[in-house]
Design an enzyme around this catalytic site. Structure first.
Site, PDB file in Angstrom:
ATOM      1  N   ASP A  73       0.852  -1.194   0.000  1.00 21.94           N
ATOM      2  CA  ASP A  73       0.000   0.000   0.000  1.00 21.94           C
ATOM      3  C   ASP A  73       0.889   1.245   0.000  1.00 21.94           C
ATOM      4  OD1 ASP A  73      -2.010   1.858   0.182  1.00 21.94           O
ATOM      5  OD2 ASP A  73      -2.389   1.539   2.319  1.00 21.94           O
ATOM      6  N   ARG A 211       2.111  14.010   9.624  1.00 19.34           N
ATOM      7  CA  ARG A 211       0.716  13.850   9.217  1.00 19.34           C
ATOM      8  C   ARG A 211       0.178  12.616   9.924  1.00 19.34           C
ATOM      9  NH1 ARG A 211      -1.357  10.371   5.058  1.00 19.34           N
ATOM     10  NH2 ARG A 211      -3.076  11.163   3.801  1.00 19.34           N
ATOM     11  N   ASP A 213      -1.983   9.954   9.781  1.00 18.95           N
ATOM     12  CA  ASP A 213      -2.732   9.280   8.713  1.00 18.95           C
ATOM     13  C   ASP A 213      -3.977   8.577   9.272  1.00 18.95           C
ATOM     14  OD1 ASP A 213      -2.822   7.998   5.947  1.00 18.95           O
ATOM     15  OD2 ASP A 213      -2.701   6.215   7.210  1.00 18.95           O
ATOM     16  N   LEU A 218      -9.104   5.236  14.859  1.00 19.87           N
ATOM     17  CA  LEU A 218      -8.280   4.581  15.893  1.00 19.87           C
ATOM     18  C   LEU A 218      -9.077   3.650  16.802  1.00 19.87           C
ATOM     19  CD1 LEU A 218      -5.778   7.342  17.104  1.00 19.87           C
ATOM     20  CD2 LEU A 218      -5.682   5.848  15.094  1.00 19.87           C
ATOM     21  N   GLU A 220     -12.880   1.661  18.070  1.00 17.90           N
ATOM     22  CA  GLU A 220     -14.126   1.040  17.598  1.00 17.90           C
ATOM     23  C   GLU A 220     -15.114   1.061  18.761  1.00 17.90           C
ATOM     24  OE1 GLU A 220     -11.088  -0.770  17.471  1.00 17.90           O
ATOM     25  OE2 GLU A 220     -10.764   0.218  15.547  1.00 17.90           O
ATOM     26  N   GLU A 255      -5.179  13.812   9.122  1.00 12.41           N
ATOM     27  CA  GLU A 255      -5.765  13.370   7.859  1.00 12.41           C
ATOM     28  C   GLU A 255      -7.096  12.709   8.205  1.00 12.41           C
ATOM     29  OE1 GLU A 255      -6.085  10.505   4.187  1.00 12.41           O
ATOM     30  OE2 GLU A 255      -5.593   9.846   6.189  1.00 12.41           O
ATOM     31  N   HIS A 322      -1.178  11.736  -3.301  1.00 11.78           N
ATOM     32  CA  HIS A 322      -0.808  10.387  -3.737  1.00 11.78           C
ATOM     33  C   HIS A 322      -2.012   9.453  -3.808  1.00 11.78           C
ATOM     34  CE1 HIS A 322      -1.140  10.188   0.565  1.00 11.78           C
ATOM     35  NE2 HIS A 322      -1.251   8.882   0.466  1.00 11.78           N
ATOM     36  N   ASP A 323      -3.151   9.864  -3.257  1.00 12.64           N
ATOM     37  CA  ASP A 323      -4.359   9.040  -3.284  1.00 12.64           C
ATOM     38  C   ASP A 323      -5.251   9.441  -4.459  1.00 12.64           C
ATOM     39  OD1 ASP A 323      -3.890   7.385  -1.100  1.00 12.64           O
ATOM     40  OD2 ASP A 323      -4.606   8.901   0.309  1.00 12.64           O
TER      41      ASP A 323
END
Ligand SMILES: OC[C@H]1O[C@H](O[C@H]2O[C@H](CO)[C@@H](O)[C@H](O)[C@H]2O)[C@H](O)[C@@H](O)[C@@H]1O
Ligand SMILES: [Ca+2]
Length: 589
Positions: A73, A211, A213, A218, A220, A255, A322-323
């Protein structure tokens, strides 16, 4: 050989507000320059190109992950947070990069994906094989894949579930992204401490920030969509406190691909600050939408819906990165329209977005590329440019996933565009050789040698922006215009301001349509005052006594105009010169 870019080495200036005025430049280590000739870019190659970046006028580099990784990735699948990927170099190369960048007055931020690791990380390998061991609880394990069902799937092109069964531990593990990227279990204090250690380690290497990301994911919690949870904000408050205490002046950039009311939460508040900056995801697609719709309304409405941010905070704005050009923050109708306009070939699409570069998106229209840059550089926020967009690089939609716009930087018309001396077949990705964007003509060297090139234009824009604090620090207010095709706003620094900057009011006006327009506005506070163009210094007609003014703009035209002080002499049009930019030797003759 004379280095055409070498200017001087000013070092870093002390400026606690640097990130609010900075222009950032995202550069993939893998894609910029290959110094050791193995076909992949590396840190030494990037160091060799720092003079170019200093010459361009950027203030801060953003480096996506360059750590040990199986690269499934683009490096966002980290297998060791403490090691540099061999093909990119070593930790000492990284330290040299930071020192060399700082010597040129350029700061460096890195990317820290902490939501997940690669499944190759030893934490995961130990977690799956030894549930009772020290890493047994480092990931989110479950006997069932029926928990957290309200959480959406983000990578819809490849993933069918946020759970994957692990045959070793014989349990399911949770992942918001690829199934080879297990999410860390932030409920475990040991995970939080391990991530604090990672952050400290990289700040100790001298970086100017990072950054954060994929930060909304983080934690749940059953019955929620597992995004932006209060526990995530509590964690960020603790992280910020640690950074402020031990590393003042370094920044955290969120982000969080979320709506404005959610994303603003990542700044925290005065009692509990979180991130210094946060990417403004909703405005980016609206800029592209407004360009094709030829109307200002989408931008005006998004700015109206953008909440105020705490003093000292700043938005991060961008056109491409980049995405894929994410369309998660627009309505279904807007998304359908944008896919039709910008991604007519299904190969151009990825997940909920479009995997194309800036120039191909705008059909290589110089006027539109200039207009959208002018918007980016004058709307509130610190702009993040993407490597290669300053020369209008093309993409390659025949490559997989987001690799379409991660191809090697095009430096010159030589072998592999000057990126690498290697056999072309060995490159990490092929250089763009399409008809319109072939590196023979789209490259830095050719644009350096052409004073009217996009590269020189971008550089000039950055210099003008830098000369006017209103763009980084100023307030924003929309100016109503009679034409629906025209966007106008004021960026203003008041007489009294916390940063001790000179007061100024800049009127920014943009014609989004392909036809010329006349734009009538009323700004009674400026009655009788003149306007001066920030580029050529020309004086424009003054506001009438009632504050009315009409400006005419050609197709896709724009102006940045400084409102002159009440007592300026309108008969001396060129007393305030535009910023003088030293031309490198190669193009100054
Ligand atoms: O590591 C997984 C991904 O993390 C970031 O993802 C972001 O990009 C996604 C689109 O590619 C976006 O939909 C999501 O909301 C973001 O968090 C990173 O930028 C990606 O490159 C990476 O694959
Ligand atoms: Ca290399």
């Amino acid at each position: 050989m004379v280095n055409p870019f070498q200017l001087n080495a000013p070092g870093l200036a002390h400026d606690p507000h640097w990130y609010r005025k900075a222009v950032f430049y995202e550069v993939l280590v893998r894609g910029f320059a290959d110094a050791n000739g193995d076909g992949s870019g590396d840190l030494s190659g990037l160091i060799e190109k720092l003079d170019y970046l200093q010459w361009l006028g950027i203030d801060c580099l953003w480096l996506p992950p360059f750590f040990e990784s199986p690269l499934r990735d683009g490096g966002y699948d980290i297998s060791d947070y403490y090691d540099v990927l061999d093909e990119f170099g070593s930790l000492s190369d990284f330290k040299r990069l930071v020192a060399e960048a700082h010597a040129r007055g350029v700061r460096v931020i890195i990317d820290l994906p902490v939501n997940h690791t690669s499944d190759q990380h030893h934490w995961f390998q130990e977690s799956r094989s030894n549930p009772d061991g020290p890493y047994g609880d480092f990931y989110v394990w479950s006997d069932t894949d029926e928990k957290y069902e309200d959480a959406r799937i983000i990578f819809v092109d490849t993933e069918e579930s946020n759970w994957t069964f692990d045959p070793v531990r014989r349990q399911f593990f949770w992942h918001r992204f690829f199934s080879h990227q297990p999410d860390l279990n932030f409920e475990n204090p040991a995970v939080q401490e391990a991530i604090f250690d990672v952050v400290r380690f990289w700040l100790d290497q001298g970086i100017d920030g990072f950054r954060a990301d994929a930060i909304p994911y983080l934690f749940e919690e059953e019955g929620t969509n597992c995004e932006n949870l209060p526990k995530t904000h509590e964690f960020l408050k603790r992280l910020r406190a640690m950074v402020d205490e031990n590393y003042p002046g370094r920044v955290i950039i969120a982000e969080a691909n979320q709506m404005p009311d959610e994303v603003v939460e990542y700044f925290g508040d005065e009692d509990g600050p979180e991130c210094h900056m946060s990417f403004h995801f909703p405005i980016m697609p609206r800029l592209f939408y407004a360009l094709r719709d030829q109307k200002a309304a989408p931008i005006i409405e998004t700015m109206r819906d953008t909440p105020d941010i705490p003093a000292g905070a700043q938005w991060g704005t961008f056109l491409r990165n980049h995405d894929e050009l994410t369309l998660e923050m627009v309505t279904n109708e807007e998304r359908e329209a944008m896919l039709g306009w910008y991604a007519p070939d299904p190969r151009m699409r990825a997940n909920v977005g479009i995997r194309r570069r800036l120039s191909p998106l705008l059909d290589n229209s110089r006027a539109e590329v200039e207009l959208i840059h002018a918007l980016l550089l004058s709307l509130p926020g610190s702009p993040f440019l993407y490597y290669g967009d300053e020369i209008g690089m093309g993409d390659n939609i025949w490559l997989e996933d987001r690799d379409a716009s991660r191809t090697p930087m095009q430096w010159n018309p030589d072998r592999n565009a000057g990126f690498s001396p290697v056999d072309p077949g060995k490159l990490y990705l092929p250089v763009v050789q399409s008809l319109v964007y072939h590196f023979n003509h789209v490259n830095v060297e050719a644009q350096m040698a052409t004073s009217s090139s996009l590269l020189h234009w971008v550089r000039q824009m950055l210099a003008v922006r830098k000369a006017h604090p209103a763009f980084g620090l100023g307030s924003y207010s929309n100016v109503p215009v009679e034409s629906e095709n025209v966007l106008a706003f004021l960026r203003e620094v008041p007489e009294t301001n916390a940063e001790n900057e000179q007061a100024e009011s800049v009127l920014c006006i943009f014609n989004l349509s392909q036809h010329p327009v006349a734009a009538r506005m009323q700004l009674p506070q400026f009655a009788g005052r003149g306007l001066r163009d920030l580029f050529g210094g020309a004086v424009f007609p003054a506001f009438a006594d009632d504050g009315e003014i009409t400006l005419t703009l050609g197709s896709h035209d724009f102006f940045w105009l400084r409102v002159r002080s009440a007592n300026s002499n309108t008969s001396s049009p060129h007393t305030q010169a535009m910023p003088v930019i030293a031309l490198p030797e190669a193009i100054s003759q």
